[in-house]
Structures are given as C-alpha cells and as structure tokens.
Motif scaffolding. Structure first.
Motif, mmCIF file in Angstrom:
data_model
loop_
_atom_site.group_PDB
_atom_site.id
_atom_site.type_symbol
_atom_site.label_atom_id
_atom_site.label_comp_id
_atom_site.label_asym_id
_atom_site.label_seq_id
_atom_site.Cartn_x
_atom_site.Cartn_y
_atom_site.Cartn_z
ATOM 1 N N ASP A 12 0.695 -0.931 0.013
ATOM 2 C CA ASP A 12 -0.036 0.035 0.106
ATOM 3 C C ASP A 12 0.952 1.271 0.228
ATOM 4 O O ASP A 12 0.567 2.257 0.380
ATOM 5 N N THR A 13 1.970 1.186 -0.565
ATOM 6 C CA THR A 13 3.045 2.380 -0.701
ATOM 7 C C THR A 13 2.572 3.210 -1.761
ATOM 8 O O THR A 13 3.246 4.307 -1.731
ATOM 9 N N GLU A 71 -1.661 -7.486 6.457
ATOM 10 C CA GLU A 71 -0.446 -6.369 6.831
ATOM 11 C C GLU A 71 -0.568 -5.521 5.581
ATOM 12 O O GLU A 71 -0.239 -5.997 4.442
ATOM 13 N N PHE A 72 -0.881 -4.207 5.667
ATOM 14 C CA PHE A 72 -0.721 -3.351 4.640
ATOM 15 C C PHE A 72 0.580 -2.625 4.814
ATOM 16 O O PHE A 72 0.647 -1.984 5.846
ATOM 17 N N HIS A 73 1.556 -2.628 3.716
ATOM 18 C CA HIS A 73 2.718 -2.052 4.022
ATOM 19 C C HIS A 73 2.535 -0.566 3.380
ATOM 20 O O HIS A 73 2.360 -0.576 2.104
ATOM 21 N N THR A 74 2.786 0.279 4.472
ATOM 22 C CA THR A 74 2.510 1.799 4.109
ATOM 23 C C THR A 74 4.002 2.341 3.812
ATOM 24 O O THR A 74 4.981 1.686 4.399
ATOM 25 N N HIS A 101 12.167 6.104 0.239
ATOM 26 C CA HIS A 101 11.247 6.276 -0.784
ATOM 27 C C HIS A 101 12.342 6.394 -2.072
ATOM 28 O O HIS A 101 12.573 7.612 -2.639
ATOM 29 N N GLU A 102 13.072 5.414 -2.525
ATOM 30 C CA GLU A 102 13.670 5.479 -3.648
ATOM 31 C C GLU A 102 13.395 4.325 -4.871
ATOM 32 O O GLU A 102 13.168 3.175 -4.172
ATOM 33 N N ASP A 105 12.212 0.576 -3.956
ATOM 34 C CA ASP A 105 10.957 0.096 -4.398
ATOM 35 C C ASP A 105 10.601 -1.014 -5.275
ATOM 36 O O ASP A 105 10.209 -2.059 -5.171
ATOM 37 N N PHE A 106 11.865 -1.009 -6.251
ATOM 38 C CA PHE A 106 11.709 -2.067 -7.316
ATOM 39 C C PHE A 106 12.258 -3.540 -6.410
ATOM 40 O O PHE A 106 11.652 -4.320 -6.822
#
Ligand SMILES: Cc1cc2nc3c(=O)[nH]c(=O)nc-3n(C[C@H](O)[C@H](O)[C@H](O)COP(=O)(O)OP(=O)(O)OC[C@H]3O[C@@H](n4cnc5c(N)ncnc54)[C@H](O)[C@@H]3O)c2cc1C
Length: 414
Positions: free
Chosen positions: A79-80, A200-203, A358-359, A363-364
């Motif tokens: 959920d990012t 689990e929602f990953h924020t 946040h890069e 993220d990849f």
C-alpha cells in the motif's frame, strides 16, 4: 533478609515468567522477581508454531489457548503507492504442512496466565518487587530488592526488558537506534469475519496490521491493530475519540472488515532497535528484549525471545545440574543464540528500511521480492518455514515430538 536460590530471573514479563517455569520444571530452584504488568493497552503478540510448541511442552498451552485466535493465513498488501505495484501475497500455513502459523493473544492475558502458572510451579518463587542493584562476582550474584532485601543466586537471568538494569550492571555493551515511527495498538471489533487471516498493509511509514482475536460473548469478529506511523501522526491519532480513530483505521485498511469499533484503551510505542555485543557475562544471561529489540514487523520479537528461553534451558542441561551459572553453560548459550539473534535484527531492520526509504531502486527490489514470493512456491515455503520454525536446530523444548510409530496390529482372534 537474604534469601538463596539457584537461579534469579529479573523481570516478570512474558519472557521472565516462561524462563522461570521452564527452569523450575527442569529441577532448579528459581526466583522470578519483578512487578506484574497486566495493563490492557491494546497490545497482543502473535506467537508462532515453535513458541506454541514450547508452551505445549511446558504444559501451559491449555491455559493460553482459550485466550487466543489461530493464524492460518497471512496476507501482505503493498500500500506504498510505489511505481512498481504488486498484487497481494497470500501465505497459507497448510502449504508448509501446518494447521496454523501460530496464535495471537493479548499480552495482558498471556502474562496473567503465566503468572498464575508460575505461582503453582513447585520450585519457583514469584516476588512482585523491583530489583534495584546487583553485586556480581565469579562465584555468585547478590541482588537487592526495592524493599531492601537481598537475593543470592548462582545465575542471574536478565529478562527485565529493553532498558535492562541487569545488562547495565553486567557491563554488556549495547548498540541502540531509533526509527521515525510510533506503533499504535488497539483491540477492535468489526463487522466481517477475519477468517483466521492476519493482514499487513505495507505503507510508506511502516506496516498497518490487523491480527485475528477470538470471539467474546458479545463480539463475534475481533482483531488487534498494530499500526506503525510517523510520531506526529501518532500524537494526532492518540488524541482522537474512538469513533474518529475507528474511521481512520477503516480507511487505512481499505474497509477490509467493514464497520469497526475500538474495545478498551489503546497504546503508543516509539519504535527503536537494540543489539547487544554479547548475551552473557560472568554469572549473567540476557533473555528476550533485554538482549535484543526491534519494531514489530513479521511478529518476531517475543518469538525470538522464547527461543532464548528454550535455549537457556537446553544449555543449562548440557552443562549439568551442579552450577547453573558456570562459564561452560553460559558459553554454550552464547554461541547457540548468536546467529539467530543477529539475523533477525538485520532482517527486520532491512524490511523496515525498505518501506521508509522512498527511492525507486529500493521500491523495485521490494516489489520484486514480493512478486517472487507470490510466484515461486519453493521460495515462498522456505520463507514461511524460516519465519515460523527458523533454520538451524531448535532447542528440544521447541521441537515437535516425533510421530509415534504405529504399533503393530494385534492379531485378530478367530
Ligand atoms: C506494538 C508491539 C507489538 C508486538 N507484537 C509482537 C508479536 O506479534 N509477536 C512477537 O513475537 N513479538 C511482538 N512484539 C515484541 C514483544 O512484545 C516483546 O518482544 C516482548 O514483550 C518482550 O518480553 P520481555 O518479557 O522480554 O519484556 P517486557 O515485556 O518488557 O517485560 C520486562 C519486565 O521486566 C520488568 N522489569 C524492568 N525492570 C525491572 C527491574 N529493575 N526489576 C524487576 N523487574 C523489572 C518490567 O516490569 C517487565 O514486566 C511486539 C512489540 C510491540 C511494541
């Protein structure tokens, strides 16, 4: 007044009480000293299969089971809002031959049930008092209680939590760090069933997790909440009234369980990490959060701590009954626990940072990891096994008893 015991355990939290019961059952004279904390603050622990096996082996599970809900599935939802979205991952316990990954229980219920068992355990004395200082020598440890009494022991087990006084008096070096996160905890009732699934929602600020709880007389569907967020958001949300916070939770969890309400008080816990240079020193062993701490990601904290407990019992057994604080027993414990503790601290820190940074490359990598877990069965099953019953030999108290050989069938009389 001075009392004498073989093993003194500082701290009557879940880890200290379990250690006391395990070592008293092994035949040692044990004193557990510490105030009982059974405040309700919305905090629960998900205990995995190896921890449940420890409680079964100690004959405690029957007391704990009625307060717990089984965890049969774990759902991970990205959920990012990253540039590399991934589909939800569903982990099923039956894929690794288990009926459930483990069970979720409210901390206060766990500690209360363990304290009740401790009071009934022969060879164990429970003293609800703080220990204020220690005199540690190569022969023995003398602890002073807040009421001015002394307790003399051959081994001091420090289960006195993250700010351990035992660790300080033993001179064990420690590395501590903090995260820009606070966890809000609460117990919730909700409209729809959790179907024994932890979600689990990953924020971008950490996971927001709903973990199944058992039904009560008036509420059929219940879960606990562990929601990691920025400290300023936590201050704002802790100031909200119950219905406003319930609406926020419902929004964050994408209406998964329908209508939601809060049950009782909430808790707020600043997130930090702690790593000790050693888990032992002369006549001292550190247990659970006194020796390692990290954010509640993947429900690893107390599960790791209970592996310390089971290993300490095994190491004392290996060294023989004569002197539980001898150097051989402590060296055995130290070397048996080092790898497991170091790898969990590193693993949880990496997972947490992968959400906070946040890069695009991070993220990849996270998205690729989740996709691989979803699509590559052997990898998924290996990761599930590692989370629930970690690699390496589990201490005997955590090993499942081998299935009994089927007795040869008696010949049927004509
Ligand atoms: C929000 C949150 C959610 C979590 N969820 C999970 C989960 O799902 N699964 C999981 O495995 N782990 C989880 N954890 C981690 C888990 O809660 C801890 O690892 C566990 O509580 C540690 O137990 P402990 O007995 O070592 O420490 P504590 O629970 O901190 O107990 C320490 C005890 O020592 C006592 N004490 C302190 N100083 C003294 C003194 N001087 N003398 C005597 N006694 C003293 C204290 O009063 C306390 O009772 C979570 C943690 C948080 C914050």
């Amino acid at each position: 007044m001075t009392t004498r015991t073989e093993i003194l355990i500082a701290g009557a939290g879940a880890a200290g009480l379990t250690t006391g019961i395990a070592l008293a059952q092994a035949g040692f004279a044990v004193t557990v000293a510490g105030p009982l904390d059974i405040r309700r603050n919305g905090r629960t622990v998900a205990l995995f299969e190896a921890s449940l096996q420890l409680y079964r082996a100690l004959g405690l599970w029957e007391r704990l089971a009625p307060h717990s809900a089984s965890l049969e599935r774990i759902r991970l939802i990205d959920d990012t809002g990253s540039l590399f979205p991934t589909a939800p991952v569903l982990l099923r316990a039956d894929e690794i031959g288990l009926a459930a990954f483990g069970a979720n229980i409210e901390n206060a219920d766990l500690v209360a049930a363990l304290a009740e068992s401790a009071r009934q355990t022969p060879g164990l004395t429970l003293m609800e008092t703080n220990l204020v200082d220690y005199l540690i020598s190569s022969e023995k440890v003398i602890a002073r209680t807040s009421t001015g009494d002394s307790i003399e022991a051959q081994l001091l087990a420090g289960a006195d939590g993250r700010n351990s006084l035992v660790r300080k008096w033993a001179g064990v070096g420690v590395k501590e760090w903090s995260y820009p996160q606070t966890a809000i905890t609460a117990l919730l009732w909700h409209e729809r069933s959790h179907r024994q699934t932890s979600t689990e929602f990953h924020t971008r600020h950490g996971p927001c997790t709903l973990v199944p709880l058992p039904a009560t007389a008036d509420r059929k569907h219940r879960s606990s909440l562990v929601w990691l967020m920025r400290p300023d958001d936590a201050i704002r949300r802790m100031a909200m009234d119950d219905s406003a916070l319930a609406q926020d939770i419902r929004k964050q969890t994408h209406d998964l369980h329908g209508d939601i309400g809060l049950e009782g008080p909430r808790g707020a816990f600043p997130m930090a990490g702690l790593k000790c240079l050693r888990l032992t020193s002369t006549r001292v062993a550190l247990i659970a959060d006194a020796g390692h701490a990290f954010p509640p990601i993947g429900a690893q904290g107390l599960n790791l701590g209970l592996r310390d407990v089971a290993q300490l019992a095994a190491s004392l057994g290996v060294a023989g009954r004569r002197d539980p604080g001898c150097a051989a027993a402590l060296a055995h414990y130290e070397s048996a626990r080092r790898l497991d503790v170091a790898s969990r601290i590193a693993g949880v820190a990496a997972l947490n940072r992968s959400l906070l940074i946040h890069e695009a490359p991070v993220d990849f990598a996270r998205a690729a990891g989740l996709a691989a877990m979803s699509h590559i069965g052997p990898l998924r099953r290996a990761l599930m096994r590692e989370g629930v019953t970690p690699a390496g030999r589990l201490p005997p108290l955590m090993q499942r008893p081998r299935r009994q050989e089927k007795p040869a069938q008696a010949p049927v009389r004509a």
